[in-house]
Write an enzyme that holds these catalytic residues in place. Sequence first.
Site, PDB file in Angstrom:
ATOM      1  N   ARG A 169       0.862  -1.191   0.000  1.00 27.84           N
ATOM      2  CA  ARG A 169       0.000   0.000   0.000  1.00 27.84           C
ATOM      3  C   ARG A 169       0.887   1.226   0.000  1.00 27.84           C
ATOM      4  O   ARG A 169       1.664   1.433   0.938  1.00 27.84           O
ATOM      5  CB  ARG A 169      -0.898   0.009   1.243  1.00 27.84           C
ATOM      6  CG  ARG A 169      -1.799   1.231   1.376  1.00 27.84           C
ATOM      7  CD  ARG A 169      -2.664   1.097   2.629  1.00 27.84           C
ATOM      8  NE  ARG A 169      -3.608   2.192   2.797  1.00 27.84           N
ATOM      9  CZ  ARG A 169      -3.338   3.301   3.469  1.00 27.84           C
ATOM     10  NH1 ARG A 169      -2.149   3.494   4.016  1.00 27.84           N
ATOM     11  NH2 ARG A 169      -4.272   4.248   3.583  1.00 27.84           N
ATOM     12  N   SER A 238     -12.600  -3.790   1.867  1.00 25.19           N
ATOM     13  CA  SER A 238     -12.726  -3.121   3.171  1.00 25.19           C
ATOM     14  C   SER A 238     -14.200  -3.000   3.513  1.00 25.19           C
ATOM     15  O   SER A 238     -15.008  -2.677   2.635  1.00 25.19           O
ATOM     16  CB  SER A 238     -12.192  -1.684   3.097  1.00 25.19           C
ATOM     17  OG  SER A 238     -10.935  -1.660   2.537  1.00 25.19           O
ATOM     18  N   LYS A 267      -5.268   6.120   8.713  1.00 19.69           N
ATOM     19  CA  LYS A 267      -6.484   6.353   7.913  1.00 19.69           C
ATOM     20  C   LYS A 267      -7.199   7.534   8.584  1.00 19.69           C
ATOM     21  O   LYS A 267      -8.305   7.386   9.134  1.00 19.69           O
ATOM     22  CB  LYS A 267      -7.313   5.058   7.947  1.00 19.69           C
ATOM     23  CG  LYS A 267      -8.269   4.877   6.830  1.00 19.69           C
ATOM     24  CD  LYS A 267      -7.629   4.497   5.522  1.00 19.69           C
ATOM     25  CE  LYS A 267      -8.709   4.594   4.465  1.00 19.69           C
ATOM     26  NZ  LYS A 267      -8.296   5.025   3.181  1.00 19.69           N
TER      27      LYS A 267
END
Length: 351
Positions: A169, A238, A267
Amino acid sequence: MQSALYRILDANLDRAREGLRVIEEWCRFGLNDVALTERCKYWRQELAHWHQAELRAARNTPDDPGTDLTHPNEATRGSIEQVLQVNFCRVEEALRVLEEYGKVYRADMASAVKQMRYQVYTLESHLMTVHRRQVLDSAALYLVTSPSENLFSTVEAALKGGLGLVQYRDKEADDATRFQNAQKLRELCRDYGALFIVNDRVDLALAVDADGVHLGQDDMPFAWARQMLGQHKLIGRSTHSPEQLKAAIAEGADYVGVGPVYETPTKAGRPAAGLEYVKYAAEHCSIPWYAIGGIDTQNIHEVLGAGAQRVSVVRAIMQAEQPTFVTQFFIAQLEQKRRFQPQSTPDPWEA
Ligand SMILES: Cc1ncc(COP(=O)(O)OP(=O)(O)O)c(N)n1
Ligand SMILES: Cc1nc(C(=O)O)sc1CCOP(=O)(O)O
Ligand SMILES: [Mg+2]
């Protein structure tokens, strides 16, 4: 000319049969799959049938310049997956050679071998899918990477600690860098027998032959990704609510993220779904699911207490001073939890 042709056919019949034998042993002892074992045996016998005395008689091993040529990579294999991949490649190449030169020798052999090559491709794809699902089933800890100067050493340290699932990521790097990083991580994971997933980008996942892709609620529609990746690759989703969880299962996700359990700077701005959502997933989710968001070595007990048997982390490993040790700690906690509370399998339509 004829002697060269016969030697090519002889060598490649041997090569294909040897490679098939390696694959067959995995079907037999690794998978306990009688049908696949018999299928490999049948192909070996079919090749033996084409391996006529005239071809064997052409063999001239002492004068064969190829017998001394070995690549350093042949000396070691990082994992069983690699052994299988190398041998599938060997069989497919040998079958291709047999098909092409076979056209000069016997057209019926060339066409039989062509059919076999297609069937071997199908077996390869099937075995890789089975392998992926087995590794996913056993992977209780999932590392999602963050950009780092120590990206590769950190991931490798975690792999040494027993990590089985890695997601690349990176929201900042340019595509060339992402491609290079993903390629290196792909190889690293393969060496350790771990699965490798790419975040967000189906194109990148395909480019580096990743095991799959992870999609959030705002990423590419699931059906598009499935169409591009095919049935054999993994797609993770997700989820932040029971409705999203239900939808992810219905659309055919292979696993889901359940979170954020806690608010997390990784996040920023996404409110916590909390331990309540973890409890909901524990009771209702029928596919592998990973609690994610703010999980560390201090609070993992709470997350396990709420019913999680798998967790996914970014900072806890990427920023750890001793990633191997932290990985081992997480895995030990998760294994203990799994041992004392085996996974239940709720009705898939219940979520
Ligand atoms: C295992 C796992 N779970 C959740 C996420 C988050 O995905 P998404 O919501 O698309 O957010 P980004 O990671 O793309 O910022 C994940 N990556 N992995
Ligand atoms: C990437 C991601 N997705 C989440 C979700 O809930 O979908 S939480 C998250 C970040 C997790 O990072 P850390 O372990 O550093 O808190
Ligand atoms: Mg995303």
